[in-house]
Design a protein around this motif. Structure first.
Motif, PDB file in Angstrom:
ATOM      1  N   ARG A  97      -1.160   7.380  -0.258  1.00  0.00           N
ATOM      2  CA  ARG A  97      -1.008   5.952   0.062  1.00  0.00           C
ATOM      3  C   ARG A  97      -0.264   5.727   1.381  1.00  0.00           C
ATOM      4  O   ARG A  97      -0.557   4.764   2.093  1.00  0.00           O
ATOM      5  N   THR A 154      -7.883   2.753   2.585  1.00  0.00           N
ATOM      6  CA  THR A 154      -6.819   1.923   2.034  1.00  0.00           C
ATOM      7  C   THR A 154      -7.106   1.535   0.593  1.00  0.00           C
ATOM      8  O   THR A 154      -6.234   1.646  -0.281  1.00  0.00           O
ATOM      9  N   GLN A 205      -6.559   4.269  -2.045  1.00  0.00           N
ATOM     10  CA  GLN A 205      -5.185   4.623  -2.384  1.00  0.00           C
ATOM     11  C   GLN A 205      -4.378   3.459  -2.955  1.00  0.00           C
ATOM     12  O   GLN A 205      -3.394   3.675  -3.652  1.00  0.00           O
ATOM     13  N   ALA A 206      -4.766   2.228  -2.670  1.00  0.00           N
ATOM     14  CA  ALA A 206      -3.992   1.068  -3.110  1.00  0.00           C
ATOM     15  C   ALA A 206      -4.243   0.771  -4.587  1.00  0.00           C
ATOM     16  O   ALA A 206      -5.231   1.233  -5.178  1.00  0.00           O
ATOM     17  N   THR A 207      -3.361  -0.020  -5.180  1.00  0.00           N
ATOM     18  CA  THR A 207      -3.584  -0.494  -6.542  1.00  0.00           C
ATOM     19  C   THR A 207      -4.729  -1.509  -6.522  1.00  0.00           C
ATOM     20  O   THR A 207      -5.020  -2.113  -5.482  1.00  0.00           O
ATOM     21  N   VAL A 258       0.830  -1.205   0.000  1.00  0.00           N
ATOM     22  CA  VAL A 258       0.000   0.000   0.000  1.00  0.00           C
ATOM     23  C   VAL A 258       0.860   1.250   0.000  1.00  0.00           C
ATOM     24  O   VAL A 258       0.626   2.189  -0.773  1.00  0.00           O
ATOM     25  N   SER A 263      -5.736  -4.199  -3.502  1.00  0.00           N
ATOM     26  CA  SER A 263      -7.071  -4.205  -2.905  1.00  0.00           C
ATOM     27  C   SER A 263      -7.691  -5.593  -2.960  1.00  0.00           C
ATOM     28  O   SER A 263      -8.370  -6.019  -2.016  1.00  0.00           O
ATOM     29  N   GLY A 272       0.428   3.109  -5.501  1.00  0.00           N
ATOM     30  CA  GLY A 272      -0.958   3.568  -5.436  1.00  0.00           C
ATOM     31  C   GLY A 272      -1.082   5.065  -5.534  1.00  0.00           C
ATOM     32  O   GLY A 272      -0.301   5.748  -6.216  1.00  0.00           O
TER      33      GLY A 272
END
Length: 509
Positions: free
Chosen positions: A162, A242, A245-247, A154, A251, A158
């Motif tokens: 992130r 989370t 912001q994460a890819t 994370v 996720s 992202g």
């Protein structure tokens, strides 16, 4: 000589992560990704072999047990029942799919593509360890260790916030872990006073007379940690931040795999080790589960960000899973276990296909889309399938899971089932509304030149769609594996299905 298959299964991806990390160069072209994909596929093949050799209805299998820390009564102990096996399969199925789907996601990250796939492999191995551990202390070690790869996935890859999202995820998770640690220590104290001496083996702890007060306090410690992980209202707030912001691949592994540790732990530890406390806490947990169902659905309807919307749908879906667990009957518990697997598939498909959509548009705001089905019909079609799967359309795999949970909830209380049904209605609203606002209508200027899915992207989504459809029509293979484990859990918690009342009428003359 019997090989330690579960040890091999958890060490293989961890070895792969080390190999990938040691490859020369920061980015290394496609070589790190190909090596990582190879290790994940090899792990999948090995797991399929374990699943084929598994014999439903014969208890814990592929057991390994070696004394680890004798003073603590800790063992390196692994084994699989039907519940653990299905989650191990979910983990090893999703990892290569995520790697293929995220082929280009890691290039701009802090540690490059090599770092991203290495952390994915590490998470895969540690997750297998969590679902296979039959010793509480070993489980706790794996439970905490899974935080490491997720944090770096994370924080390194992202959106612009992130790092803040990764820190929030870590703080929530560490808080839950510390609370659970107090209960883990409590188990040592209780078991040390028993005739057999200290032990952390689940099979032995389940036979101990822990005591009502101590058992309830330790139950609370475990449940708080698992509720944060699950995530349940009101300790869910880390999840939308989370996933925003994460890819997409991160996720998927976070929600579809890592979060299942929470609901898995409720079954394996709360119900089996603390049966009296579980029955005592059931009314409160059921209320929290229903609140999670409705709250998550309402927040999804109000979300203007696609990633946050999917995160809130998962809060609602996890509410259904927890509800199925704590109604404590065979229909609800079997449905909850099946729901964990099927939710993993449908949410993975939804995160990946919307990830492609967001990366092409450069925005996750719903208002920045419109008319996508006219310019990218394959993407729109797969998003529709993923969305319909999320709302549990009959013929798709989550439907059977949700139906079983609802039957179990109705057996427990028609009022509880009635409120939970509202979550199903709201699911149809947020899924169809999302599709309508993004895929239909006039073509938005920002999506006019959007390209459709490539063969690689379609290839990554195809196995998920195939499994969703196949298990929608024929879920029996998974239920055959799950049901014996469900019966064992219900016997541990001293619950059984209510018998129908039959009123004998007088025979008419």
């Amino acid at each position: 000589m019997n090989l330690p298959w579960l040890t091999i299964l958890l060490l293989l991806p961890i070895l792969g992560s080390v190999v990938v990390a040691l490859l020369p160069g920061r980015l290394g072209g496609s070589l790190p990704k190909l090596v990582a994909l190879g290790f994940s596929v090899l792990t999948l093949v090995l797991a399929i072999g374990v699943a084929v050799a598994y014999q439903p209805g014969t208890g814990l299998q592929f057991s390994e047990e070696v004394t680890w820390i004798e003073l603590f009564g800790a063992h390196y102990a692994l084994g699989l029942d039907g519940i653990g096996l299905t989650l191990v399969l979910l983990t090893v199925i999703l990892t290569p799919i995520v790697m293929l789907a995220s082929w280009e996601d890691g290039e701009a990250g802090r540690w490059g593509a090599k770092g991203l796939v290495a952390w994915m492999l590490a998470l895969e191995g540690l997750s297998v360890g969590v679902f296979a551990a039959t010793d509480v202390f070993l489980f706790y070690v794996f439970f905490e260790a899974t935080l490491i790869p997720v944090y770096f996935m994370v924080a390194g890859y992202g959106g612009p916030r992130r790092v803040q999202a990764a820190v929030k995820f870590l703080l929530y998770s560490l808080l839950g872990g510390l609370v659970m640690l107090a209960s883990v220590i409590g188990l040592y104290v209780v078991s040390a006073d028993s005739e057999g001496g200290p032990t952390y083996l689940i099979s032995e702890l389940a036979q101990l007379d822990i005591g009502t007060t101590a058992g309830r306090w330790m139950f609370v410690g475990f449940f708080i940690a698992f509720a944060i992980k699950a995530p349940m209202f009101p300790v869910h707030t880390w999840l939308p931040d989370t996933t925003e912001q994460a890819t997409p691949g991160t996720s998927v592994l976070l929600v579809s795999v890592l979060d299942k540790i929470g609901t898995f732990g409720m079954i394996r530890f709360c119900l089996e080790i603390f049966p009296e406390a579980s029955r005592w806490a059931t009314p409160v947990v059921v209320v929290l589960a229903v609140v999670s169902i409705l709250y998550g659905a309402l927040m999804a309807i109000g979300s203007q960000n696609i990633s946050r919307l999917i995160a809130y749908t998962s809060v609602s879906h996890f509410g259904f899973i927890v509800l199925g667990i704590f109604v404590m009957n065979s229909q609800g518990l079997a449905g909850a276990n099946l729901y964990m697997f099927n939710h993993g598939l449908s949410t993975a498909a939804l995160f990946l296909v919307t990830g492609y959509l967001i990366s092409r548009r450069g925005s996750a705001r719903i208002e920045d889309f419109g008319g996508v089905e006219k310019v990218a019909p394959v993407l729109a079609g797969l998003m529709l399938v993923a969305g319909l799967s999320s709302l549990a359309l009959p013929g798709l795999s989550p439907f059977v899971s949700e139906l079983l949970v609802m039957v179990g909830a109705f057996v427990y209380s028609p009022w509880v089932a009635g409120f939970a049904v509202l979550g199903i209605v709201l699911a149809a609203i947020y899924v169809l509304w999302l599709y309508q606002r993004t895929m239909t209508g006039p073509v938005h200027a920002g999506v006019a030149g959007m390209r459709d899915l490539s063969l690689r992207e379609i290839g990554a989504l195809a196995p998920l769609v195939a499994l969703i459809v196949a298990l929608g029509f024929y879920p029996q293979p998974l239920l055959d594996v799950i049901n014996p484990a469900v019966d064992h859990t219900l016997s541990q918690v001293e619950k059984s299905d209510p018998q129908p009342t039959v009123t004998e009428g007088k025979a008419s003359e």
